[in-house]
Design a protein around this motif. Sequence first.
Motif, PDB file in Angstrom:
ATOM      1  N   ASP A   5       1.010  -1.078  -0.080  1.00 27.09           N
ATOM      2  CA  ASP A   5      -0.035   0.056   0.014  1.00 27.09           C
ATOM      3  C   ASP A   5       0.830   1.144   0.116  1.00 27.09           C
ATOM      4  O   ASP A   5       1.997   1.294   0.901  1.00 27.09           O
ATOM      5  CB  ASP A   5      -0.921   0.096   1.323  1.00 27.09           C
ATOM      6  CG  ASP A   5      -1.767  -1.104   1.249  1.00 27.09           C
ATOM      7  OD1 ASP A   5      -2.089  -1.384   0.134  1.00 27.09           O
ATOM      8  OD2 ASP A   5      -2.361  -1.620   2.287  1.00 27.09           O
ATOM      9  N   THR A   6       0.512   2.262  -0.725  1.00 23.04           N
ATOM     10  CA  THR A   6       1.241   3.494  -0.656  1.00 23.04           C
ATOM     11  C   THR A   6       0.840   4.196   0.534  1.00 23.04           C
ATOM     12  O   THR A   6      -0.638   4.079   0.832  1.00 23.04           O
ATOM     13  CB  THR A   6       1.047   4.487  -1.814  1.00 23.04           C
ATOM     14  OG1 THR A   6       1.198   5.643  -1.473  1.00 23.04           O
ATOM     15  CG2 THR A   6      -0.507   4.092  -2.454  1.00 23.04           C
ATOM     16  N   VAL A  12      -1.239  14.384  -3.442  1.00 19.74           N
ATOM     17  CA  VAL A  12      -0.071  15.310  -3.719  1.00 19.74           C
ATOM     18  C   VAL A  12       1.063  14.640  -4.068  1.00 19.74           C
ATOM     19  O   VAL A  12       1.769  14.888  -4.993  1.00 19.74           O
ATOM     20  CB  VAL A  12      -0.217  16.318  -2.352  1.00 19.74           C
ATOM     21  CG1 VAL A  12       1.080  17.389  -2.851  1.00 19.74           C
ATOM     22  CG2 VAL A  12      -1.100  17.081  -2.416  1.00 19.74           C
ATOM     23  N   VAL A  13       1.452  13.815  -3.043  1.00 17.29           N
ATOM     24  CA  VAL A  13       2.965  12.836  -3.100  1.00 17.29           C
ATOM     25  C   VAL A  13       2.510  12.115  -4.483  1.00 17.29           C
ATOM     26  O   VAL A  13       1.374  11.626  -4.637  1.00 17.29           O
ATOM     27  CB  VAL A  13       3.010  12.011  -1.914  1.00 17.29           C
ATOM     28  CG1 VAL A  13       3.880  10.932  -2.342  1.00 17.29           C
ATOM     29  CG2 VAL A  13       3.540  12.978  -0.853  1.00 17.29           C
ATOM     30  N   ASN A 672       9.080   4.341  -3.159  1.00 16.79           N
ATOM     31  CA  ASN A 672       7.990   4.990  -3.454  1.00 16.79           C
ATOM     32  C   ASN A 672       8.753   6.441  -3.683  1.00 16.79           C
ATOM     33  O   ASN A 672       9.682   6.920  -3.054  1.00 16.79           O
ATOM     34  CB  ASN A 672       7.343   5.311  -2.274  1.00 16.79           C
ATOM     35  CG  ASN A 672       6.308   4.210  -2.115  1.00 16.79           C
ATOM     36  OD1 ASN A 672       5.960   3.523  -3.136  1.00 16.79           O
ATOM     37  ND2 ASN A 672       5.868   3.692  -0.966  1.00 16.79           N
ATOM     38  N   GLN A 673       8.294   6.986  -4.599  1.00 14.93           N
ATOM     39  CA  GLN A 673       8.773   8.504  -5.024  1.00 14.93           C
ATOM     40  C   GLN A 673       7.720   9.697  -4.792  1.00 14.93           C
ATOM     41  O   GLN A 673       6.491   9.612  -4.807  1.00 14.93           O
ATOM     42  CB  GLN A 673       9.010   8.606  -6.819  1.00 14.93           C
ATOM     43  CG  GLN A 673       9.649   7.376  -7.367  1.00 14.93           C
ATOM     44  CD  GLN A 673      10.152   7.664  -8.746  1.00 14.93           C
ATOM     45  OE1 GLN A 673       9.704   8.555  -9.400  1.00 14.93           O
ATOM     46  NE2 GLN A 673      10.834   6.540  -9.479  1.00 14.93           N
ATOM     47  N   ILE A 674       8.454  10.599  -4.216  1.00 12.46           N
ATOM     48  CA  ILE A 674       7.461  11.792  -3.553  1.00 12.46           C
ATOM     49  C   ILE A 674       7.202  12.618  -5.003  1.00 12.46           C
ATOM     50  O   ILE A 674       6.118  12.972  -5.160  1.00 12.46           O
ATOM     51  CB  ILE A 674       8.462  12.531  -2.697  1.00 12.46           C
ATOM     52  CG1 ILE A 674       8.742  11.672  -1.512  1.00 12.46           C
ATOM     53  CG2 ILE A 674       7.587  13.739  -2.210  1.00 12.46           C
ATOM     54  CD1 ILE A 674       7.589  11.076  -0.699  1.00 12.46           C
ATOM     55  N   ASN A 675       8.166  12.926  -5.630  1.00 15.13           N
ATOM     56  CA  ASN A 675       7.989  13.862  -6.983  1.00 15.13           C
ATOM     57  C   ASN A 675       8.892  13.372  -8.132  1.00 15.13           C
ATOM     58  O   ASN A 675      10.202  13.466  -8.041  1.00 15.13           O
ATOM     59  CB  ASN A 675       8.550  15.043  -6.575  1.00 15.13           C
ATOM     60  CG  ASN A 675       8.286  16.107  -7.752  1.00 15.13           C
ATOM     61  OD1 ASN A 675       8.205  15.790  -8.839  1.00 15.13           O
ATOM     62  ND2 ASN A 675       7.907  17.416  -7.299  1.00 15.13           N
ATOM     63  N   PRO A 676       8.056  12.349  -9.081  1.00 19.65           N
ATOM     64  CA  PRO A 676       9.064  11.716  -9.993  1.00 19.65           C
ATOM     65  C   PRO A 676       9.773  12.779 -11.013  1.00 19.65           C
ATOM     66  O   PRO A 676      10.703  12.411 -11.393  1.00 19.65           O
ATOM     67  CB  PRO A 676       8.023  10.994 -10.874  1.00 19.65           C
ATOM     68  CG  PRO A 676       6.667  11.660 -10.477  1.00 19.65           C
ATOM     69  CD  PRO A 676       6.949  12.039  -9.152  1.00 19.65           C
ATOM     70  N   PRO A 739       8.284   4.750   7.038  1.00 23.41           N
ATOM     71  CA  PRO A 739       6.912   4.629   6.944  1.00 23.41           C
ATOM     72  C   PRO A 739       6.614   5.148   5.622  1.00 23.41           C
ATOM     73  O   PRO A 739       5.404   4.697   5.079  1.00 23.41           O
ATOM     74  CB  PRO A 739       6.363   5.557   7.950  1.00 23.41           C
ATOM     75  CG  PRO A 739       7.460   6.410   8.501  1.00 23.41           C
ATOM     76  CD  PRO A 739       8.714   5.571   8.182  1.00 23.41           C
ATOM     77  N   MET A 740       7.438   5.787   4.778  1.00 23.66           N
ATOM     78  CA  MET A 740       7.050   6.082   3.326  1.00 23.66           C
ATOM     79  C   MET A 740       7.538   5.049   2.424  1.00 23.66           C
ATOM     80  O   MET A 740       7.198   5.546   1.223  1.00 23.66           O
ATOM     81  CB  MET A 740       7.623   7.626   2.955  1.00 23.66           C
ATOM     82  CG  MET A 740       7.096   8.832   4.024  1.00 23.66           C
ATOM     83  SD  MET A 740       7.439  10.371   3.606  1.00 23.66           S
ATOM     84  CE  MET A 740       9.160  10.410   3.768  1.00 23.66           C
ATOM     85  N   GLY A 741       8.281   4.329   2.786  1.00 21.03           N
ATOM     86  CA  GLY A 741       8.751   3.273   1.683  1.00 21.03           C
ATOM     87  C   GLY A 741       9.843   3.887   0.591  1.00 21.03           C
ATOM     88  O   GLY A 741       9.634   3.443  -0.418  1.00 21.03           O
ATOM     89  N   VAL A 742      10.441   5.031   1.133  1.00 20.93           N
ATOM     90  CA  VAL A 742      11.520   5.701   0.403  1.00 20.93           C
ATOM     91  C   VAL A 742      12.889   5.050   0.708  1.00 20.93           C
ATOM     92  O   VAL A 742      13.019   4.818   1.350  1.00 20.93           O
ATOM     93  CB  VAL A 742      11.432   7.219   0.525  1.00 20.93           C
ATOM     94  CG1 VAL A 742       9.914   7.783   0.087  1.00 20.93           C
ATOM     95  CG2 VAL A 742      11.458   7.680   1.967  1.00 20.93           C
TER      96      VAL A 742
END
Lengths: 794, 171
Positions: A5-6, A12-13, A672-676, A739-742
């Motif tokens: 899950d994202t 926004v993200v 996970n990408q915040i801003n591709p 927690p953000m999976g980054v």
Amino acid sequence: MTVTDTPFAGGVVGEARLRKEDPALLTGEAKFIDDLELPGALWVACVRSPHAHARINGIDTSDALAVDGVIAVYTGTDLADTWAAPLPCAWPVTDDMKNPDHFPVAQGKANYAGDIVAVVVATSRYAAADGLEGVVVDYEPLDAVVSVEDAESDRVVIHEDLGTNVSYEWPLIPDPEGVDAAFEAATHHVTETYVHQRLIPAPMEPRGVAVVPAPHNGDMTLYSSTQIPHVLKVMAALTLGVPEQKLRVIAPSVGGGFGCKLNVYAEEILCMALAQRHGVPVRWTESRTEAAGSTIQGRAQRQTIELASDADGKLTAVRATLLADMGAYLQLVAPGVPLLGAFLYHGLYDVPFYSFTCKSVFTNLTPTDAYRGAGRPEATYAIERAMDALAVAVGVGTDEIRSRNFIPTEKFPYDSPAGLVFDSGDYQPALDRAKELIGWDTRMAEQAERRAAGSTTHLGLGISTYVEMCGLAPSRVLASLNYAAGGWESATVRILPTCKIQVVTGASPHGQGHETCWSMIVADRLGVDPDDVEVLHSDTAISPLGMDTYGSRSLSVGGTAIWMATEKVVEKAATIAAHMLEANPEDLELTGGVFSVKGSPEAEVPLAGVAFAAFTAHDLPDGVEPNLEAQVTWDPPNFTFPFGAHIALVEIDEATGAVDLVDYAACDDCGNQINPMIVEGQLHGGIVQGIAQALWEEAIYDEDGQCRSANLADYLVPSAAECIDMKLDHTVTPSPTNPMGVKGIGEAGTIASTAAVMNAVVDALRPLGVTEMAMPASPMAVRRAIEAAGGGAS
Amino acid sequence: MPGTPLLEVGRLVHMTPWGFVMEVSVTVNGEVRTVDVEPRTLLAHFLRDELGLTGTNIGCDTSSCGACTVLVDGRSAKSCTMLAVQVDGADVTTIEGLAGKDGLHPMQEAFHECHALQCGYCTPGMVMAAVSLVDEYSDLDADGVREGLEGNLCRCTGYQNIVKAVLAASE
Ligand code: FES
Ligand code: FES
């Protein structure tokens, strides 16, 4: 473990949102260090040794003092009592590491061309430069040590009091017998030697320092074009002996760093001392040519890597040995740079036995330290080039040899033979996608056709896969590596009375786009417009706690702190909202900027209402403090391990040796990408920086230790004309450690691209018998390699 | 303009302990500025230190990087490679003069839209060079942009998005 899950629900993200940093930078509104207006400031110019190694028998400053505008000239002896401690090295990797005293101004001896031997203080930039010419130094040149081999031999011992040029040896061999046995039993034993030439980081903004003292109350503000205002504050306080609470460090707009602004430099401490002495502001701006002797350089190591495999090319052991060039002194984290790669010489391959040893030596050259990737490009280069050699030995394709050895997806989290736990990975899809992007099969066929036709324009395809450890770093792990500081990051999220948001971060951006990304993270959760979020950073008076920006750490450590501080402030807001709605905080949810009671959506209060209620504090629940603010310091439990596959296609003219980069494709996975859009931008720049090592850049030193490529006319930072469009794609394998999976993307491009290009170059020339190629693969280097292999047209 | 003897372009005003200074009168971003300068003053330093227009950056000392690019009489010029006295009587546009009342210049807008900047240090010079390039050539393609911007270095972006931005703005 994979997170499917994202964790982002706000819409926004994940958007390619344009940067809020841009308008100031596009219009000249942004203030870089040299742009600061400091009325009455004195200018500093540094007299630097032109000799790589020389005794200083005397310094005559009288002519300089006679120059109009020159206020003072100081030598190392004049300032000897000024320093509370030598310039810091924060990474004593072994207990017996040799670390020579290094003061801002040399005393008695200069140890590299660029060592400061005197300093001129004048009323203007031009007068300071005029003053330089009037300082006459009586040098007695000594034999210079310029190669790591010469250094290791101790023919000339640079720092006599240390008795040797060897700074330290650092082994990582968890199971020595296992390694030996694996090599004995191996069907294939590949041994390769590579040289990483010295590189000049060359951010487009040179460094600069300005210090504003307040002589009566003792305050001091240090402005520096630095990546590390927070670390610098602690180190500068200790080095000069000023009280830390009186020192404020500000990094204004910083025009790129790439690791070379991750340091505590002589000029920073020097300007502080001079500002203290003169009681007025003091400033220094580096010139580009000066930078070759005033700013650290990167890479500079010789590697031997051995691979053991069975008949099918399945790896059974990897052994790597390094000889690393520290330069004349140990800068801030220099000894640790090889260690950042030490765990990764087996790449993303499943290998049971592992051995790594590094010896680091002093030379009479500019000190080295972290440069984009720091240790990991070196490790990736070694294993990825050696994998191609193994493919040839086994007789399989360079893609196949990798697929056979990838750590299988089901083994994650993976206990690496070097002792790390790789968080998550799925390597084959990235390679498959990169092959698809470059048109692997078509290109291979084209190569075969050309070879069959006897063409002298050779096509080469080179793969580099990679895994890196980033998100520096769990403090306990840093402790085990003898690093002198922690690896946490700090964040504050403040919801202001009008429901605008202030975010304070301890990360210190210099082009990465933190303001945009941090706003997105907070806005996504709070349901506000990202433009209503202001990110404050890079000023220790505003953001007192931080560990700054390097090692692809900002998002996975600093961004995680932002995430957690946001959660914490939401929790407090929920308590107040619950009080307002006469509900249980646990029953509330925050969506689109509104708190509502789960199941009865008509019971709701907007975040803005809660923010104002928290501010007026007229009716808060018992025990709840006014205002909405939360601070978090996050210490990551593990590194993160981004990965990917890069493929370069080159064409080489056999007669001229010219290498033409034809195509480049990459598939990267940073979780996970915040801003591709920003992810792609980081990759573009990173890839080009790595390609530049392969094809163009080298800090060339002659046998006297003089840098022959000190300026941008001679040091070949590529222009748009040399570069091509890259084809990029990504897979997403979230990290389970935050927690953000980054994971992180700042260094990935540089880590992967050098080996991809060099593998392509060697692949192109393989029919001519070429197996070795020095970097940079200039036309001359290519012709030399062809001639050494005894092949090719002339 | 480069190569013009100094004494023909500036006016000797008076002697000082530093030698003589000259009066330079130049239109910068539409405004006439008249300032006394040492004849050795570089245009880049004149703009930055005398006029306070610090948007023009300095990235090298060998005329290699283009961070200092401005427009002199409409054409791009490296301001670190000219003396202030050489622009006497000329019309100079710096990055500060590019954005108008209605917002960013189309080239600035394109850089923003295409993520053609990261640290932003090369950006003012790059934008000025790109404005001049697009003005000079009507049918630019990607190769033309790459060749045309060869004198401007960027360490952050790898140029891909810069090329994209310049092409977008040239349409
Ligand atoms: S500063 Fe003018 S070209 Fe580099
Ligand atoms: S954006 Fe940093 S140098 Fe171009």
